[in-house]
Design an enzyme around this catalytic site. Structure first.
Site, short mmCIF file in Angstrom:
data_model
loop_
_atom_site.label_atom_id
_atom_site.label_comp_id
_atom_site.label_asym_id
_atom_site.label_seq_id
_atom_site.Cartn_x
_atom_site.Cartn_y
_atom_site.Cartn_z
N LYS A 172 14.18 -15.86 1.08
CA LYS A 172 14.07 -14.39 1.11
C LYS A 172 14.64 -13.85 2.43
O LYS A 172 15.33 -12.83 2.46
CB LYS A 172 12.61 -13.98 0.92
N LYS A 240 11.05 -4.54 9.13
CA LYS A 240 10.04 -5.62 9.17
C LYS A 240 10.71 -6.97 8.92
O LYS A 240 10.50 -7.93 9.68
CB LYS A 240 8.98 -5.34 8.10
P1 NAP Z 1 5.29 -0.43 -0.86
O1 NAP Z 1 5.74 0.45 -1.98
O2 NAP Z 1 5.28 0.11 0.52
O3 NAP Z 1 3.84 -0.98 -1.24
C1 NAP Z 1 3.10 -1.73 -0.32
C2 NAP Z 1 1.83 -2.23 -0.95
O4 NAP Z 1 1.07 -2.92 0.05
C3 NAP Z 1 0.92 -1.12 -1.49
O5 NAP Z 1 0.22 -1.58 -2.62
C4 NAP Z 1 -0.04 -0.93 -0.30
O6 NAP Z 1 -1.29 -0.35 -0.65
C5 NAP Z 1 -0.25 -2.36 0.14
N1 NAP Z 1 -0.76 -2.43 1.50
C6 NAP Z 1 -0.09 -2.13 2.65
N2 NAP Z 1 -0.88 -2.32 3.72
C7 NAP Z 1 -2.08 -2.77 3.24
C8 NAP Z 1 -3.30 -3.16 3.85
N3 NAP Z 1 -3.46 -3.14 5.19
N4 NAP Z 1 -4.31 -3.56 3.04
C9 NAP Z 1 -4.15 -3.60 1.69
N5 NAP Z 1 -3.02 -3.24 1.05
C10 NAP Z 1 -2.00 -2.83 1.83
O7 NAP Z 1 6.17 -1.76 -0.78
P2 NAP Z 1 7.11 -2.44 -1.86
O8 NAP Z 1 8.48 -1.87 -1.76
O9 NAP Z 1 6.42 -2.50 -3.18
O10 NAP Z 1 7.22 -3.91 -1.21
C11 NAP Z 1 6.22 -4.89 -1.35
C12 NAP Z 1 6.75 -6.20 -0.80
O11 NAP Z 1 7.92 -6.57 -1.52
C13 NAP Z 1 7.17 -6.13 0.68
O12 NAP Z 1 6.91 -7.36 1.29
C14 NAP Z 1 8.68 -5.87 0.58
O13 NAP Z 1 9.36 -6.30 1.75
C15 NAP Z 1 9.02 -6.71 -0.63
N6 NAP Z 1 10.22 -6.30 -1.37
C16 NAP Z 1 10.49 -4.99 -1.60
C17 NAP Z 1 11.64 -4.66 -2.33
C18 NAP Z 1 12.00 -3.22 -2.61
O14 NAP Z 1 13.15 -3.00 -2.99
N7 NAP Z 1 11.12 -2.25 -2.46
C19 NAP Z 1 12.47 -5.66 -2.83
C20 NAP Z 1 12.14 -7.00 -2.62
C21 NAP Z 1 11.00 -7.30 -1.88
P3 NAP Z 1 -1.44 1.27 -0.67
O15 NAP Z 1 -0.90 1.71 -1.97
O16 NAP Z 1 -2.89 1.49 -0.50
O17 NAP Z 1 -0.65 1.80 0.51
#
Ligand code: NAP
Length: 292
Positions: A172, A240
């Site tokens: 990743k 990040k």
């Molecule tokens: P996101 O929309 O920002 O969602 C983050 C999630 O993490 C939410 O459910 C959030 O809860 C939770 N969270 C954050 N801090 C927390 C804490 N202290 N305690 C408990 N829950 C917490 O992120 P995302 O885009 O879905 O990405 C998720 C992961 O996948 C990340 O590692 C990212 O790097 C990876 N990723 C993302 C993509 C993309 O295109 N977006 C692609 C590949 C991989 P709340 O809803 O309460 O804030």
């Protein structure tokens, strides 16, 4: 009979991934720190757990798809954390993007629970997550990864086995270094051309007519054209990951000179208040640095 799945983290990626597991007929329990985000899936039939621990008590396979290490620690080891209910009959899959050394550390911390642990981050963003077209980058015991393949294929089009625990996370970091460099290179070049008087559409035509064409450029060009950057992959998450890449490169002795610059540029975007916008908002960083 399909195993009971528990899914923690219903953000941009987690919500559609969990929805696809549910659509495929797996009994699904969900947990999200912000409860409101669980409502659409609850309406589709998912059970909402009151805590990560309650979710783990109700699931055979537990998946986390959250921001990174801090969120994972909170969900696993915080108050009412899931790890307190983990046991040898269960599997925990971390699909969040973290560094390989963090994955190895997490594996050690989970070892006393005897849960089976797989690191399986994903390549692909919001749309592939909605369309179940992600590429799953799996690390850990190979037989276990193979057993999990039917579940992975409810979320993705392909599972690529990357090696022992931590190698999913390493893959990743590899792909996100390339992604960050390509996105930044595209924005930097388009801004350069813009300042030299070139038309955006003509630049795109030149890119798409040659060997350097990439589907990502065409998708992200829409944001540049519209001057709006709705988050598909939030810029703050790439900042990040750029830090994780640099930490990993330092441990490995790998030179990542352009990677160093990436961290700086994406962090500048976060500092400007664009962290919740898409990674393509690195175009705004270029415009900001141009002063015009
Ligand atoms: P996101 O929309 O920002 O969602 C983050 C999630 O993490 C939410 O459910 C959030 O809860 C939770 N969270 C954050 N801090 C927390 C804490 N202290 N305690 C408990 N829950 C917490 O992120 P995302 O885009 O879905 O990405 C998720 C992961 O996948 C990340 O590692 C990212 O790097 C990876 N990723 C993302 C993509 C993309 O295109 N977006 C692609 C590949 C991989 P709340 O809803 O309460 O804030």
């Amino acid at each position: 009979m399909k195993p009971k799945v528990g899914f923690m983290g219903l953000g941009i990626m987690g919500a559609p991934m969990a929805a696809n597991i549910l659509k495929a007929g797996y009994p699904l329990t969900i947990y999200n720190r912000t409860l409101a985000k669980a409502e659409p899936l609850a309406k589709l039939g998912a059970k909402v757990a009151a805590s990560p621990k309650a979710l783990a008590q109700d699931s055979q396979i537990i998946i986390a798809m959250v921001t990174g290490p801090e969120a994972l620690y909170e969900l696993l080891f915080g108050p009412e954390g899931a790890a307190a209910a983990f046991g040898p009959e269960q599997v925990f899959i971390n699909m969040s993007s973290v560094s390989p050394s963090f994955t190895l550390e997490l594996g050690k911390e989970l070892a006393p629970t005897a849960i089976r642990f797989v690191d399986a981050p994903v390549s692909g963003t919001k749309k592939p997550a909605e369309d179940a077209q992600l590429v799953i980058l799996a690390g850990g015991n190979q037989k276990r990864v193979e057993e999990l393949e039917p579940l992975f294929l409810t979320m993705g089009k392909k599972v690529i086995y990357c090696g022992k625990t931590g190698q999913g996370s390493m893959m990743k970091m590899f792909i996100n270094l390339l992604l960050g460099l390509m996105m930044e290179g595209f924005a930097e070049s388009v801004n350069f051309g813009r300042l030299g008087g070139l038309n955006l559409e003509t630049m795109l035509e030149v890119v798409s007519s040659g060997a350097m064409n990439a589907p990502m450029f065409q998708v992200k060009a829409t944001n540049i054209r519209n001057k709006t950057y709705p988050a598909s992959f939030p810029l703050k998450h790439l900042a990040k990951d750029a830090k994780f890449v640099l930490d990993t490169a330092y441990e490995l002795g790998a030179p990542v000179p352009a990677g160093q610059m990436l961290l700086h540029l994406y962090r500048l975007g976060v500092a400007q208040g664009w962290g919740d916008e898409d990674i393509s908002a690195v175009m705004k960083v270029m415009e900001h640095l141009s002063g015009k």
